[in-house]
Design an enzyme around this catalytic site. Sequence first.
Site, short mmCIF file in Angstrom:
data_model
loop_
_atom_site.label_atom_id
_atom_site.label_comp_id
_atom_site.label_asym_id
_atom_site.label_seq_id
_atom_site.Cartn_x
_atom_site.Cartn_y
_atom_site.Cartn_z
N HIS A 1 -9.78 -4.22 1.62
CA HIS A 1 -8.72 -4.55 2.57
C HIS A 1 -9.29 -5.24 3.81
O HIS A 1 -10.42 -4.96 4.22
CB HIS A 1 -8.01 -3.25 2.97
CG HIS A 1 -6.72 -3.42 3.70
ND1 HIS A 1 -6.65 -3.89 5.00
CD2 HIS A 1 -5.45 -3.14 3.33
CE1 HIS A 1 -5.39 -3.90 5.39
NE2 HIS A 1 -4.64 -3.45 4.39
N ASN B 1 -2.41 -2.34 -5.12
CA ASN B 1 -1.57 -3.53 -5.29
C ASN B 1 -2.49 -4.72 -5.54
O ASN B 1 -3.71 -4.56 -5.60
CB ASN B 1 -0.66 -3.79 -4.07
CG ASN B 1 -1.37 -3.71 -2.73
OD1 ASN B 1 -1.11 -2.80 -1.94
ND2 ASN B 1 -2.28 -4.64 -2.49
N CYS C 1 0.79 -1.23 0.00
CA CYS C 1 0.00 0.00 0.00
C CYS C 1 0.82 1.28 0.00
O CYS C 1 0.73 2.09 -0.93
CB CYS C 1 -0.92 0.03 1.22
SG CYS C 1 -1.71 -1.54 1.63
N HIS D 1 -2.29 6.87 4.62
CA HIS D 1 -1.29 5.81 4.76
C HIS D 1 0.11 6.20 4.29
O HIS D 1 0.87 5.36 3.82
CB HIS D 1 -1.75 4.54 4.03
CG HIS D 1 -1.16 3.28 4.60
ND1 HIS D 1 -1.19 2.07 3.96
CD2 HIS D 1 -0.51 3.07 5.77
CE1 HIS D 1 -0.61 1.16 4.69
NE2 HIS D 1 -0.18 1.74 5.81
#
Length: 630
Positions: free
Chosen positions: A296, A355, A134, A191
């Site tokens: 996620h 990803n 990520c 993030h």
Amino acid sequence: MGRRGTSGKYRNLSQSRRPALKPDQQDELGILGEEHGPHWRFKEDFSILDYCTYHVLIAFIVLIVVVTTVSLAIVLNREPDGVRTQPNILVVIADDLGYNDVGYQGPGDIKTPYIDHLARSSIVLERHYTQPMCSPSRAAMFTGRYPFRYGMSGSRAIYYGSRYGLDLSEYLLPQALKEAKYKTYLLGKWHLGFADWLMTPTRRGFDYFYGTYGGSTTYRTHQSYEGPRAGDGYDLFEDNSTHNGTTVSYTHQVVDDPAPGTFSELLFTEKAVKIITGAQGDVEPFFLVVSYQNPHAPITPMANDVAQNEDIDNENRRKMAGMITSLDYGVGRITSALETTHQLNETIIIFLSDNGGHLMMPSGESLGSSNLPFRGAKCTLYEGGVRTPAFIKIPQFTPVTMNSSVKYNGLFHISDWFPTILKLAQLEPGLKGKQLDGVDHSETFRKLLGGTARHQVKKPRDHVVLDIDPVFNQAAIVQEKYKLIVGKGAIMSFDQVYPLISDESIENDPEIVKNASHYQVSPSIYQEMMDYTQIQVNYSKNPQKCLSLDCMTDALSLFDLSWDFGESNNLTWRFTAEAKELYKTLKSYSNSTFPMVEPQFFEDHNKDAKTEDNVWTPWLLNSTVVKSRK
């Protein structure tokens, strides 16, 4: 509340959260019917003078209207026909979405009608590469640079309590767009570090942020979920800071859940709809990034979303499908808001995953994602970890008659979004004293949508460096059809391997050869490939501090991706010259690799980080958190 009607049509947004898309109507592509006013009728007793005076008056009125319209269009940064000279830009980022987890990739078991609807009028990027995890992927997108240049490479996320983040000296995409008078918004996942306020989104180019500073939270209670500090605090914030020169002031608040237990996708989607609705008629275009958590972990879908996928037998896969259904409806609502406010044809829409799909947690819990037909998963350098769903819809270039997607099989790296977006916004994609790794694809896209065959379009990239990871001692590069992996290729994850694909099966099954040319797998062998094997690869607890490929050469693997999309046939011994050439190119990049900040991140996770009232907030308070790097 039900979501999907049996008639196949969509209800109005005011009636439900179901998107009010109209897939069968041409208005979505900009073909709007003209409304003609009443014709003037003249009385028979008009004199010639009256007639001339009348027409002069009408001509004068028309002139005034035209001048006013043109002037207003200029003021509003629009052309006279109502189209912005600089487009709005919407970026939707899915989190850990597998290559085989969206319907338009096909064949597949998860239905994503709203995402598919967008893809049908878009350029689908068949070889869209990201980083294997990520934080590095998001860094590459916002900087236009490979993450190994500033210490963010590898299969490594920024966990709660970590002191490091995206280098403060990096110049980011939202900064460039903000300087060009774009209004910039980030909704959802950041993030990229938040130990210090200077690391947070509104100090890095976004005017407004609503979402989570960390990388993984629970969907309903919004608590930190993964890593050594899991469960330590609440993470959902709203920040509309203002900047005046070097002085930074902010109004920052913890967001009270409007309805206790509200799913994060609903919160972010609702905020996106409000921003889009409020932007109608604005002078300035917007840059809106909606960075969803879905799908996620933790895999905790809403019950009605799971019910939409009851035909999927496997329970874990069915739950994953529920997470993706929620993502799909979020995309649909946002698209509907653009259409309702007549901004759809003024907005570039980009969809991607950060990803590949995550197959299994370290605990052994299966997550139900799929990266078919590719080997590997999140955290690996195999195709399943770094090759993701992605497309771009460009109304300015798109023919109004377009009813199917344009496939682009050229190499595209996530860092390419930086220069490509800036070019599409009619800006020059330069950096301030640093090397740009991203490549502009805007002219390629223009030609593809103009009808040029894809094999006749010059491809801007001939290679992509997938990673140089000095912590886990692995690296990878793709050049045209060949891919070289230095090291193990799969660290900290479960490696999804397809034993079906081999030299013998390639030779004996023409159906594989036929479908391998465009990187899809035929329905007849789809179920066989679902019966994959999973091999756990243990990571090193004491990795070498190596910044050169010389200490990563415990393994070399060369794959021909033109047919071996399962990466099961190491051709190093047969194509030594090709392997050496790729290794040479990769090594030239390794000379600019910057050390990672906290290499022992599993054991050392800032025990001094504090939360106030069980709420995560920055704790370093404007200290010098990261040294400047070139």
